[in-house]
Design a protein around this motif. Sequence first.
Motif, PDB file in Angstrom:
ATOM      1  N   PHE A 176       0.827  -1.188   0.000  1.00  0.00           N
ATOM      2  CA  PHE A 176       0.000   0.000   0.000  1.00  0.00           C
ATOM      3  C   PHE A 176       0.874   1.257   0.000  1.00  0.00           C
ATOM      4  N   PHE A 177       0.484   2.240  -0.816  1.00  0.00           N
ATOM      5  CA  PHE A 177       1.187   3.529  -0.917  1.00  0.00           C
ATOM      6  C   PHE A 177       2.686   3.353  -1.163  1.00  0.00           C
ATOM      7  N   ARG A 178       3.014   2.442  -2.047  1.00  0.00           N
ATOM      8  CA  ARG A 178       4.417   2.124  -2.310  1.00  0.00           C
ATOM      9  C   ARG A 178       5.183   3.337  -2.847  1.00  0.00           C
ATOM     10  N   ASP A 179       6.290   3.645  -2.226  1.00  0.00           N
ATOM     11  CA  ASP A 179       7.221   4.723  -2.599  1.00  0.00           C
ATOM     12  C   ASP A 179       6.710   6.121  -2.284  1.00  0.00           C
ATOM     13  N   ARG A 180       5.506   6.234  -1.793  1.00  0.00           N
ATOM     14  CA  ARG A 180       4.942   7.487  -1.279  1.00  0.00           C
ATOM     15  C   ARG A 180       4.768   8.594  -2.327  1.00  0.00           C
ATOM     16  N   SER A 231      -1.554  -7.771  -6.543  1.00  0.00           N
ATOM     17  CA  SER A 231      -2.617  -8.132  -5.604  1.00  0.00           C
ATOM     18  C   SER A 231      -3.500  -6.956  -5.190  1.00  0.00           C
ATOM     19  N   GLY A 232      -3.375  -5.812  -5.869  1.00  0.00           N
ATOM     20  CA  GLY A 232      -4.370  -4.758  -5.739  1.00  0.00           C
ATOM     21  C   GLY A 232      -4.074  -3.598  -4.812  1.00  0.00           C
ATOM     22  N   GLN A 233      -2.922  -3.620  -4.123  1.00  0.00           N
ATOM     23  CA  GLN A 233      -2.669  -2.537  -3.178  1.00  0.00           C
ATOM     24  C   GLN A 233      -2.594  -1.161  -3.835  1.00  0.00           C
ATOM     25  N   ALA A 252       0.095  10.896   7.640  1.00  0.00           N
ATOM     26  CA  ALA A 252       0.000   9.735   8.535  1.00  0.00           C
ATOM     27  C   ALA A 252       0.664   8.527   7.938  1.00  0.00           C
ATOM     28  N   VAL A 253       0.484   8.350   6.616  1.00  0.00           N
ATOM     29  CA  VAL A 253       1.103   7.213   5.939  1.00  0.00           C
ATOM     30  C   VAL A 253       2.618   7.259   6.043  1.00  0.00           C
ATOM     31  N   ASN A 254       3.167   8.469   5.963  1.00  0.00           N
ATOM     32  CA  ASN A 254       4.606   8.626   5.842  1.00  0.00           C
ATOM     33  C   ASN A 254       5.328   8.835   7.167  1.00  0.00           C
TER      34      ASN A 254
END
Length: 318
Positions: free
Chosen positions: A75-79, A112-114, A315-317
């Motif tokens: 999820f949120f790969r590499d931002r 897989s959809g992330q 928040a993710v980062n």
Amino acid sequence: MNSADFDFLRKFLYDRSGLALTPDKSYLLESRLAPIARKMKLKSLGDLIAHMRVTSDEALTVQVVEAMTTNETLFFRDRWPFERFSAKILPDMMATNKHTKRIRIWCAACSSGQEPYSLAMLIAETGALLNGWQIELIGTDISEEMLERCRKGWYSAFEVQRGMTPEMLKKYFTKDGEGWKISDRLRSMVKFRNFNLLTDPGAAAAGLQGLDLIFCRNVLIYFDEITRKRVFAGMAKVMKPGGYLCLGGAETVIGISDAFRILPGERGLFGVTPAAGAATTSASASATGIATTPAAAAKPASAVEPRSVSALLAAVNR
């Protein structure tokens, strides 16, 4: 593995998936295909290759290709692509499409959809900004096994911990056994289809015409230059003028395709050239996504405020 067997598998995979294997990657053949040989009760990978040489077995072809083309995602790969989506790409797409209120996004090789679900979360976070808009998110992959995972929207505890905070998990997932299931709302926002990047995305059956944005990240690095040119040409053909192409941080169109142009100050983000963009009207784009809420509540594109999702990204980062 002898050189003749390696050459057979290399050509087999290249012809069917575009994957360009080099001799230093032969270990991947051993590790990923040996389980298939065991499942077929064959003694070795060599026996599997011998079987493939003399038998036209479509089910086996699918198994071999899927085993070699399944890649890691999160999820949120590499931002940064998701920051740019919220701060620049989405507001630009809303301004461009303010009359039709329709946006089409394609996540190619979505595994897989992330990735498409990460975009769906950012779209959901905009709240009333997209009231009355039809946002079409399309995720494609060559692997039916991965697509089935995408449609179920179930992820292990390890997978949901990669890229998401407890707040996001609570908001968009429910506990399901040993893992977590993404909300019905987000699952309804993404349509998943089987698609091989070697085929023509402009074909009517693909349903990929009139695109505003294509995410195709960290997959073309496995293709040779000839195949990348072919893929870029097909993508440009189905994009609207002013559309965006988002690649992985180490990927580029420079020296490969003139259908896309470099965007100053951007990394991994490219614009379709005016001549390459498909002149697609709103009537030509099929309604494969969802409408949000009634158009009467929609705000004009000029009211888009990118900071509406900045708290989520922050928040993710953290």
